[in-house]
Design a protein around this motif. Structure first.
Motif, PDB file in Angstrom:
ATOM      1  N   LEU A   1       0.824  -1.208   0.000  1.00  0.00           N
ATOM      2  CA  LEU A   1       0.000   0.000   0.000  1.00  0.00           C
ATOM      3  C   LEU A   1       0.861   1.263   0.000  1.00  0.00           C
ATOM      4  O   LEU A   1       0.487   2.272  -0.585  1.00  0.00           O
ATOM      5  CB  LEU A   1      -0.918   0.021   1.231  1.00  0.00           C
ATOM      6  N   LYS A   2       1.991   1.187   0.683  1.00  0.00           N
ATOM      7  CA  LYS A   2       2.899   2.336   0.777  1.00  0.00           C
ATOM      8  C   LYS A   2       4.280   1.799   1.112  1.00  0.00           C
ATOM      9  O   LYS A   2       4.414   0.883   1.905  1.00  0.00           O
ATOM     10  CB  LYS A   2       2.436   3.300   1.860  1.00  0.00           C
ATOM     11  N   SER A   3       5.290   2.381   0.499  1.00  0.00           N
ATOM     12  CA  SER A   3       6.672   2.002   0.818  1.00  0.00           C
ATOM     13  C   SER A   3       7.579   3.169   0.503  1.00  0.00           C
ATOM     14  O   SER A   3       7.203   4.084  -0.233  1.00  0.00           O
ATOM     15  CB  SER A   3       7.096   0.753   0.040  1.00  0.00           C
ATOM     16  N   GLY A   4       8.757   3.121   1.060  1.00  0.00           N
ATOM     17  CA  GLY A   4       9.724   4.168   0.778  1.00  0.00           C
ATOM     18  C   GLY A   4      10.889   4.131   1.736  1.00  0.00           C
ATOM     19  O   GLY A   4      11.051   3.196   2.523  1.00  0.00           O
ATOM     20  N   THR A   5      11.701   5.166   1.646  1.00  0.00           N
ATOM     21  CA  THR A   5      12.806   5.349   2.578  1.00  0.00           C
ATOM     22  C   THR A   5      12.646   6.717   3.208  1.00  0.00           C
ATOM     23  O   THR A   5      12.082   7.631   2.604  1.00  0.00           O
ATOM     24  CB  THR A   5      14.173   5.260   1.865  1.00  0.00           C
ATOM     25  N   SER A   6      13.123   6.827   4.421  1.00  0.00           N
ATOM     26  CA  SER A   6      13.043   8.109   5.134  1.00  0.00           C
ATOM     27  C   SER A   6      14.313   8.348   5.914  1.00  0.00           C
ATOM     28  O   SER A   6      14.865   7.429   6.526  1.00  0.00           O
ATOM     29  CB  SER A   6      11.873   8.111   6.130  1.00  0.00           C
ATOM     30  N   HIS A   7      14.749   9.587   5.881  1.00  0.00           N
ATOM     31  CA  HIS A   7      15.781  10.056   6.809  1.00  0.00           C
ATOM     32  C   HIS A   7      14.999  10.835   7.864  1.00  0.00           C
ATOM     33  O   HIS A   7      14.455  11.904   7.575  1.00  0.00           O
ATOM     34  CB  HIS A   7      16.814  10.935   6.123  1.00  0.00           C
ATOM     35  N   VAL A   8      14.882  10.273   9.039  1.00  0.00           N
ATOM     36  CA  VAL A   8      14.078  10.854  10.118  1.00  0.00           C
ATOM     37  C   VAL A   8      15.015  11.565  11.086  1.00  0.00           C
ATOM     38  O   VAL A   8      16.024  11.003  11.504  1.00  0.00           O
ATOM     39  CB  VAL A   8      13.294   9.745  10.865  1.00  0.00           C
ATOM     40  N   ALA A   9      14.698  12.800  11.426  1.00  0.00           N
ATOM     41  CA  ALA A   9      15.528  13.569  12.349  1.00  0.00           C
ATOM     42  C   ALA A   9      14.654  14.542  13.132  1.00  0.00           C
ATOM     43  O   ALA A   9      13.584  14.929  12.677  1.00  0.00           O
ATOM     44  CB  ALA A   9      16.596  14.341  11.573  1.00  0.00           C
TER      45      ALA A   9
END
Length: 171
Positions: free
Chosen positions: A122-130
């Motif tokens: 349904l949803k996918s991705g990459t994240s740089h979380v800060a």
């Protein structure tokens, strides 16, 4: 007598529905993988503390995923971790001591994620979380809460990226 039998039937039915709901919710899974944790930017030195960080993050991702609609599975690969604060190498303590200054020592994580339902992504991705303002923002986690800044950062990311995503809300 009829009332007590009726009450007993209603209680049994309620337990049946509750156990059915629990088993349906149990069908949803959360998978957390720590990819090459020996290469993470900032993890504690002692193996037991590394395990503690991973266990706390695993439990927190599971808590977040429980907010997904029934039948949706959450998968996350943790690609890098940089914990809030800086390790104090001068401290001669059995556990890592972290100094929080509020400068360039904010918590950061790199994640690869997906939300799936019945084998469909349904949803996918990459994240740089800060969270650059980790010391200036309100934190619902108390000062005694382990990884409180990382948890708040992940809460905000999950709400914005996963829960508020149009794709997840439609299913």
């Amino acid at each position: 007598m009829k009332n007590s039998v009726l009450s007993l039937c209603m209680i049994s039915a309620a337990f049946g529905v509750a156990s059915l709901m629990a088993s349906s919710a149990a069908n949803a899974t959360t998978t957390v993988t720590f990819v090459a944790p020996e290469k993470f930017t900032d993890m504690p030195f002692a193996p037991f503390e590394k395990d503690r960080v991973k266990a706390a993050l695993q439990a927190h991702f599971e808590k977040l995923a429980a907010k997904l609609p029934e039948g949706q599975d959450f998968k996350v690969d943790v690609l890098d971790i940089d914990l809030a604060g800086e390790r104090d190498y001068r401290a001669n303590a059995p556990q890592d001591l972290r100094i929080l200054r509020g400068g360039a020592d904010w918590p950061k994580m790199d994640l690869r994620y997906s939300v799936e339902s019945q084998g469909k992504v349904l949803k996918s991705g990459t994240s740089h979380v800060a969270d650059m303002n980790y010391l200036q923002s309100f934190n619902q986690y108390t000062s005694g809460e382990y990884l409180r800044y990382e948890k708040r950062m992940l809460d905000a990311w999950f709400k914005k990226t996963i829960l508020e995503a149009e794709v997840v809300a439609k299913h």
